[in-house]
Write a protein that holds these residues in place. Structure first.
Motif, PDB file in Angstrom:
ATOM      1  N   VAL A  81       0.841  -1.196   0.000  1.00 21.83           N
ATOM      2  CA  VAL A  81       0.000   0.000   0.000  1.00 21.83           C
ATOM      3  C   VAL A  81       0.877   1.247   0.000  1.00 21.83           C
ATOM      4  N   LYS A  82       1.897   1.241   0.813  1.00 20.20           N
ATOM      5  CA  LYS A  82       2.811   2.393   0.881  1.00 20.20           C
ATOM      6  C   LYS A  82       3.507   2.613  -0.462  1.00 20.20           C
ATOM      7  N   LYS A  83       3.949   1.553  -1.100  1.00 16.96           N
ATOM      8  CA  LYS A  83       4.600   1.667  -2.413  1.00 16.96           C
ATOM      9  C   LYS A  83       3.628   2.228  -3.447  1.00 16.96           C
ATOM     10  N   LEU A  84       2.416   1.725  -3.416  1.00 12.33           N
ATOM     11  CA  LEU A  84       1.412   2.214  -4.370  1.00 12.33           C
ATOM     12  C   LEU A  84       1.094   3.687  -4.136  1.00 12.33           C
ATOM     13  N   GLU A  85       1.006   4.092  -2.900  1.00 12.50           N
ATOM     14  CA  GLU A  85       0.756   5.511  -2.589  1.00 12.50           C
ATOM     15  C   GLU A  85       1.900   6.380  -3.091  1.00 12.50           C
ATOM     16  N   GLU A  86       3.123   5.901  -2.931  1.00  9.75           N
ATOM     17  CA  GLU A  86       4.283   6.655  -3.423  1.00  9.75           C
ATOM     18  C   GLU A  86       4.245   6.777  -4.942  1.00  9.75           C
ATOM     19  N   GLN A  87       3.892   5.696  -5.598  1.00 11.86           N
ATOM     20  CA  GLN A  87       3.814   5.730  -7.058  1.00 11.86           C
ATOM     21  C   GLN A  87       2.706   6.668  -7.524  1.00 11.86           C
ATOM     22  N   ILE A  88       1.587   6.652  -6.833  1.00  8.78           N
ATOM     23  CA  ILE A  88       0.478   7.549  -7.185  1.00  8.78           C
ATOM     24  C   ILE A  88       0.898   8.999  -7.004  1.00  8.78           C
ATOM     25  N   THR A  89       1.564   9.284  -5.901  1.00  8.18           N
ATOM     26  CA  THR A  89       2.043  10.646  -5.656  1.00  8.18           C
ATOM     27  C   THR A  89       3.019  11.079  -6.742  1.00  8.18           C
ATOM     28  N   PHE A  90       3.934  10.216  -7.079  1.00  7.56           N
ATOM     29  CA  PHE A  90       4.903  10.524  -8.136  1.00  7.56           C
ATOM     30  C   PHE A  90       4.191  10.793  -9.463  1.00  7.56           C
ATOM     31  N   LEU A  91       3.243   9.934  -9.808  1.00  3.55           N
ATOM     32  CA  LEU A  91       2.519  10.099 -11.067  1.00  3.55           C
ATOM     33  C   LEU A  91       1.682  11.376 -11.082  1.00  3.55           C
ATOM     34  N   GLN A 126       2.450  14.139  -9.555  1.00  7.86           N
ATOM     35  CA  GLN A 126       3.411  15.230  -9.765  1.00  7.86           C
ATOM     36  C   GLN A 126       3.842  15.306 -11.230  1.00  7.86           C
ATOM     37  N   GLU A 127       4.072  14.148 -11.823  1.00 10.22           N
ATOM     38  CA  GLU A 127       4.467  14.108 -13.236  1.00 10.22           C
ATOM     39  C   GLU A 127       3.360  14.660 -14.129  1.00 10.22           C
ATOM     40  N   ILE A 128       2.147  14.272 -13.849  1.00  8.27           N
ATOM     41  CA  ILE A 128       1.002  14.758 -14.630  1.00  8.27           C
ATOM     42  C   ILE A 128       0.881  16.269 -14.502  1.00  8.27           C
ATOM     43  N   SER A 129       1.046  16.768 -13.301  1.00  7.98           N
ATOM     44  CA  SER A 129       0.973  18.213 -13.080  1.00  7.98           C
ATOM     45  C   SER A 129       2.071  18.939 -13.864  1.00  7.98           C
ATOM     46  N   GLN A 130       3.268  18.405 -13.843  1.00  2.46           N
ATOM     47  CA  GLN A 130       4.379  19.025 -14.570  1.00  2.46           C
ATOM     48  C   GLN A 130       4.135  18.977 -16.077  1.00  2.46           C
ATOM     49  N   ILE A 131       3.680  17.860 -16.578  1.00  3.13           N
ATOM     50  CA  ILE A 131       3.403  17.723 -18.008  1.00  3.13           C
ATOM     51  C   ILE A 131       2.288  18.676 -18.428  1.00  3.13           C
ATOM     52  N   SER A 132       1.289  18.794 -17.589  1.00  2.00           N
ATOM     53  CA  SER A 132       0.188  19.707 -17.882  1.00  2.00           C
ATOM     54  C   SER A 132       0.691  21.148 -17.966  1.00  2.00           C
TER      55      SER A 132
END
Length: 67
Positions: free
Chosen positions: A5-15, A17-23
């Motif tokens: 769960v912790k790993k998935l939350e980290e990946q979601i947070t990273f994604l 941030q990436e989406i926000s930057q790409i946007s």
């Protein structure tokens, strides 16, 4: 399970941030494209005006001035 769960939350947070930057980058690129399109339109108008001036001058200058 807790680790997963912790790993998935980290990946979601990273994604997120990436989406926000790409946007943000996409928005900047769209602004620049719009600006450049307007510049092209303005340059084409100037070229057409200059071309018309040249044609007009050629029509008016049928004989050289010393004749």
């Amino acid at each position: 399970m807790d680790n997963l769960v912790k790993k998935l939350e980290e990946q979601i947070t990273f994604l997120q941030q990436e989406i926000s930057q790409i946007s943000s980058e996409l928005y900047s690129q769209q602004k620049e494209i719009k600006f450049l399109k307007n510049e092209i339109i303005n340059l084409n108008k100037r070229i057409e005006e200059m071309d018309n001036e040249i044609v007009t001058e050629i029509k008016e200058d049928k004989k050289p001035p010393h004749y």
